[in-house]
Write a protein that holds these residues in place. Sequence first.
Motif, PDB file in Angstrom:
ATOM      1  N   ILE A 424      40.183  36.693  36.964  1.00  0.00           N
ATOM      2  CA  ILE A 424      39.683  36.426  38.326  1.00  0.00           C
ATOM      3  C   ILE A 424      40.469  35.254  38.917  1.00  0.00           C
ATOM      4  CG2 ILE A 424      37.677  35.699  39.716  1.00  0.00           C
ATOM      5  CD1 ILE A 424      37.566  38.571  38.588  1.00  0.00           C
ATOM      6  N   SER A 427      36.862  33.734  43.994  1.00  0.00           N
ATOM      7  CA  SER A 427      35.688  34.535  44.376  1.00  0.00           C
ATOM      8  C   SER A 427      35.004  33.882  45.566  1.00  0.00           C
ATOM      9  CB  SER A 427      34.706  34.603  43.198  1.00  0.00           C
ATOM     10  OG  SER A 427      34.207  33.299  42.942  1.00  0.00           O
ATOM     11  N   LEU A 445      35.232  39.491  44.642  1.00  0.00           N
ATOM     12  CA  LEU A 445      36.153  39.028  43.596  1.00  0.00           C
ATOM     13  C   LEU A 445      37.595  39.316  43.991  1.00  0.00           C
ATOM     14  CD1 LEU A 445      34.296  40.534  40.482  1.00  0.00           C
ATOM     15  CD2 LEU A 445      34.183  38.169  41.305  1.00  0.00           C
ATOM     16  N   PRO A 447      40.985  39.665  42.037  1.00  0.00           N
ATOM     17  CA  PRO A 447      41.560  39.629  40.684  1.00  0.00           C
ATOM     18  C   PRO A 447      42.986  39.096  40.689  1.00  0.00           C
ATOM     19  CG  PRO A 447      41.481  41.886  41.527  1.00  0.00           C
ATOM     20  CD  PRO A 447      40.963  40.997  42.630  1.00  0.00           C
ATOM     21  N   ALA A 452      42.434  44.791  37.122  1.00  0.00           N
ATOM     22  CA  ALA A 452      41.143  45.198  37.692  1.00  0.00           C
ATOM     23  C   ALA A 452      40.068  44.410  36.961  1.00  0.00           C
ATOM     24  CB  ALA A 452      40.932  46.687  37.491  1.00  0.00           C
ATOM     25  N   PRO A 453      39.107  43.812  37.682  1.00  0.00           N
ATOM     26  CA  PRO A 453      38.115  42.995  36.984  1.00  0.00           C
ATOM     27  C   PRO A 453      37.209  43.820  36.079  1.00  0.00           C
ATOM     28  CG  PRO A 453      37.715  43.012  39.376  1.00  0.00           C
ATOM     29  CD  PRO A 453      38.918  43.858  39.132  1.00  0.00           C
ATOM     30  N   TYR A 475      29.016  43.631  43.381  1.00  0.00           N
ATOM     31  CA  TYR A 475      30.363  43.046  43.317  1.00  0.00           C
ATOM     32  C   TYR A 475      31.312  43.874  44.179  1.00  0.00           C
ATOM     33  CZ  TYR A 475      28.805  40.195  39.394  1.00  0.00           C
ATOM     34  OH  TYR A 475      28.133  39.291  38.615  1.00  0.00           O
ATOM     35  N   GLU A 476      32.145  43.218  44.935  1.00  0.00           N
ATOM     36  CA  GLU A 476      33.174  43.889  45.723  1.00  0.00           C
ATOM     37  C   GLU A 476      34.511  43.269  45.323  1.00  0.00           C
ATOM     38  OE1 GLU A 476      32.886  46.313  47.949  1.00  0.00           O
ATOM     39  OE2 GLU A 476      30.682  46.438  47.932  1.00  0.00           O
ATOM     40  N   VAL A 477      35.543  44.106  45.288  1.00  0.00           N
ATOM     41  CA  VAL A 477      36.856  43.594  44.897  1.00  0.00           C
ATOM     42  C   VAL A 477      37.791  43.668  46.100  1.00  0.00           C
ATOM     43  CG1 VAL A 477      38.808  43.921  43.314  1.00  0.00           C
ATOM     44  CG2 VAL A 477      36.470  44.380  42.531  1.00  0.00           C
TER      45      VAL A 477
END
Length: 504
Positions: A424, A427, A445, A447, A452-453, A475-477
Motif C-alpha cells: 500500500i 490511503s 487504497l 497500491p 493489487a492489494p 475498500y476501493e482501489v
Amino acid sequence: MANPLFDALFGRHAGSAALFLIRADGVTISYAEFIARTARFAHALTIRGLRPGDRVAVQIEKSPDALALYAAAVQCGAVFLPLNTAYTPSELAYFVENSGAALFVCAPGKAEALAAMAERADARLDTLGVAGDGTLAEAADDQPDTFPTVARTEDDLAAFLYTSGTTGRSKGAMMSQGNLLSNARTLAELWRFSDRDVLLHALPIYHTHGLFVATNVVALTGGAMIFLPKFDIDSMIGWMPKATALMGVPTFYTRLLDDPRFDRDLTRHMRLFVSGSAPLLADTHRQFEARTGHRILERYGMTETGMNTSNPYEGDRRAGTVGPPLPDVEVRVTAPGTEDSLPPGEIGDVEVRGPNVFQGYWQMAEKTAEDLRPDGFFRTGDLGRFDADGYLTIVGRSKDLIISGGFNIYPKEVEFILDAQPGIRESAVIGVPHPDLGESVLAVLVPEQGTAPDIPAIEAAVGAALARFKQPRRYEVRAELPRNTMGKVQKNVLRDAYRDAFAT
Ligand code: MLC
Ligand code: AMP
C-alpha cells in the motif's frame, strides 16, 4: 464530608426506597439498594489502595453494577475512565498506560488476554461481570453498605474520557465535578426532568451521552431508568409503554421508524424524545412527527464540553437545528482563523465557553492550548451558523471525523494502519452516507505500482488493531488520490465519488 457530584446525584437519595433501575429482565433496584452497592464497591476500591485522584480505567459490559462502579469512583474521589467495550487490546494498552491508571477493571472473560497489558502499564487488574460476578464484585460483596464519602470540590477531577484527534494519539479529556454537575443541572431543568420520569436507557455507558447526559440527569432528579444492555428493537418497543422519555442517537430514531409497531399509540404517553451525538436528518425529524405526533428535541454537545445547545422544551423545536445555547453556555461562530464573531447567517467555527467546558487534555499542554483559548472558549472543530432567532445549525466539521451510529472514527487512525500494510502506497479514509448509521467508513487504497492489494490480509490486520466500528466497511482501489494544488488530499472529491456506496 462534601463531595458535590456524589452528594447531588446519589448521596441525597440514601435510604430512599424510590425506584432507580429496572433491568431488562424486570428486576428492580431502588436508590437505597443502588447506594448500598455503591458503598460496597467504594470499600473494595479503597482496599485495592485507590486514593483520591487515582484513575480507574474500566472496560465492562453495561449493567447496574457497572453504573455502581462509576458512582463508587466518584464517592472515593477517584477519576473514572470508561472505555468502549469494542476496543482491542492494543487500543486499550494506550489508554491504560497514558492515563497512568492505578486500576483496570475488565470483563471476567477478558482478564487472561489483558493481564500482561495491565502488568506492563503497572495497573492492578480486576474483573466485573454483568451477573454480580468478577473479582471486584467478590471483594465488594462482604463490605459494609455505607461508606464515608471522600471530600472533593467542584474543581477536582471526576472523569477522563478519551477522544481521538485529527493527528496523533487519543487525548484524555479531563472533566471536573463542576463540569458534570453544572451540565446535569442545566439539562434537568431545561428538559423538565423530575422524580416521575422513567428514562428508556439503551445507550452505552462509556460515553458522555449515556453516562453523563442520561444517567446524571436522571439521578439528579430522582427518576428511574429502564436500563437495557443495548439497543434492541424488540426491547425498545416492549418497554416503551413503561417509559416517559428516551435519549438516543439518530440511528435509534431511524430504526424505530423502520418498525411498523412504533406508532402514535405506542408513544402517546411519552413526554420527551431527545436526539444527539450525530446530526439528525430534518427528514427523520418530520417523519417522526408525522408518525407519532412528537417533535424530537435535538441537542448538540461533545466529550470535552458536555452539552452546549438544545432546542427548547417548550417552544419551537426546529428540524435540522440544534437550538440556542444552554442558559449557562456561551456559543460563538467565528471567522476561520480569528476570534471575531460572525453575524447570523454566516458559517464559521463553533466555539463554546461555560462551566461545562473541560479542564484540558491529560498531560498534553500543547494540544490543550491549541483548542482551548486563553479567554476560555473551546474550539469544537464543528462548523455552524446561527439564524436570526439564535438557533444554531451544525453544517459540517473542520476536523476530519466520521460519526457512525454515534461513534467517532478519526480517519487518521485508520489510514495509519492501512499505510503500513505491504503493497500500500497510501490511503484515504472517508465517511459516506449510510441509511442506518448516518455515515459509514470507506477506505480508498492506492497500491504500489503494478500490485493489487490483498484485501483479506488488510482486513485481518485492521481487525487486530482497531475496534470493529472503526473498520472500513468497504475498500476501493485507485491509482492515485485526488489532490489540490497544495498537494492536500481532496477528501470532498472522494466523498462525492463514493456518496452512493452504501445506498440501499
Ligand atoms: C455497532 N457496530 C457498529 C456500530 N455499532 N459499526 C459501526 N458504527 C457503529 N456505531 C458494529 C458491530 O460491531 C457489528 O459488527 C455490526 O456493527 C452490527 O451490529 P448491530 O447489532 O447492528 O449494532 P448495534 O449493537 O445495534 O449498534 C448500533 C447502535 C450503537 C447505533 C445502536 O452503535 C449505539 O448504541 N451507538 C450509540 C453510540 C453513543 O452512545 N454515542 C455517544 C457518544 S457521546 P459485525 O462484527 O457484526 O460486523 C457524544 C457527545 C454527544 O458524541 O453529543 O452526545
Ligand atoms: P464526541 O467526540 O463523541 O464528543 O463527538 C462530538 C461531535 O459529535 C461534535 O463535535 C459534533 O461533530 C457531533 N455532534 C454531536 N451532537 C450533534 C448534533 N446534534 N448534530 C450534529 N453533530 C453533532
